[in-house]
Design a protein around this motif. Sequence first.
Motif: not given
Length: 286
Positions: A116-118, A121-124, A157-159, A268-270
């Motif tokens: 899920g993390m991978v 991170a790729q926007g999928q 995070d996805l939400h 992560e996000e930065i």
Amino acid sequence: LQGRHEQATDHYQRALKLAPTIGHRGAELDALAGLGQIHSLQGRYEQATDHLERALRLADTTVHHPSELQALTSLGVVHRAQGRYEQATVYLLQALHLARATGYLTGEQNALAGLGMVYSAQGQYEQATDYYQQSLRLARASGHPSGELQALVGLADLHLMQGRYPQATDDYQRVLDLAHQIGHLNWQYEAWQGLGRLQQITGNPEAALAHHHEALVFATDLGQPGDQARAHDGIAHAHLALHRPEQARAHWKQALDILTRLGVDHAEEITVAAVRHHLANLGDGE
């Protein structure tokens, strides 16, 4: 699990010295996998990879599936953290297949969350959501609260990334409550960091600043520099929104220093590029 990495490292290192002297390969494998995981949490990716690959080599001669699964999953996490998504996926799929073949539910749950993390991170996002939901169902069915927290943070995070703010708020708050209840510092950090980002996006910089400061305290106590950089970035954004450019500059400089020291281009996000861009906009030549 309680975030006391120094004490954990000491015990793992003592086990690693003792295990070969008595021929206990399972304990040696446990120690190598555990040390690799701690190095990964603290941003020491080269050392993490070394320990985890040693664990996998030892696993070839030792039937000890839990530690082998931990090593595979942790290698997936290490590669994902460095933006090597293809390699991360290979390791995590190996872990998932091994966990399902051996009926090890915790290993399966961890591998699913890692995937899920991978994908996140790729926007999928659709694939990421599916993996996190599978992980969450498995964690709840097997009574694994740490696994439940991992999946909930991923879904929150996805939400957040897709603008579903009420759902993100509910999930982050659930994470904060459960993590506090079981004393899991790392997931308390993730909850505060997520709530800070949420408040910033929804136009509440004062609340965002407070939440990111809480996150920074946890990241500092845990000795996790990548997470400290993330908190500094959140604090900087909040200060800038509150028209305090000097404070924003100071925190972005701290974030950049940490990422440079770790030798990574993101946490992560930065990203380093984004932090440099913010500093340039503030008239800093970093």
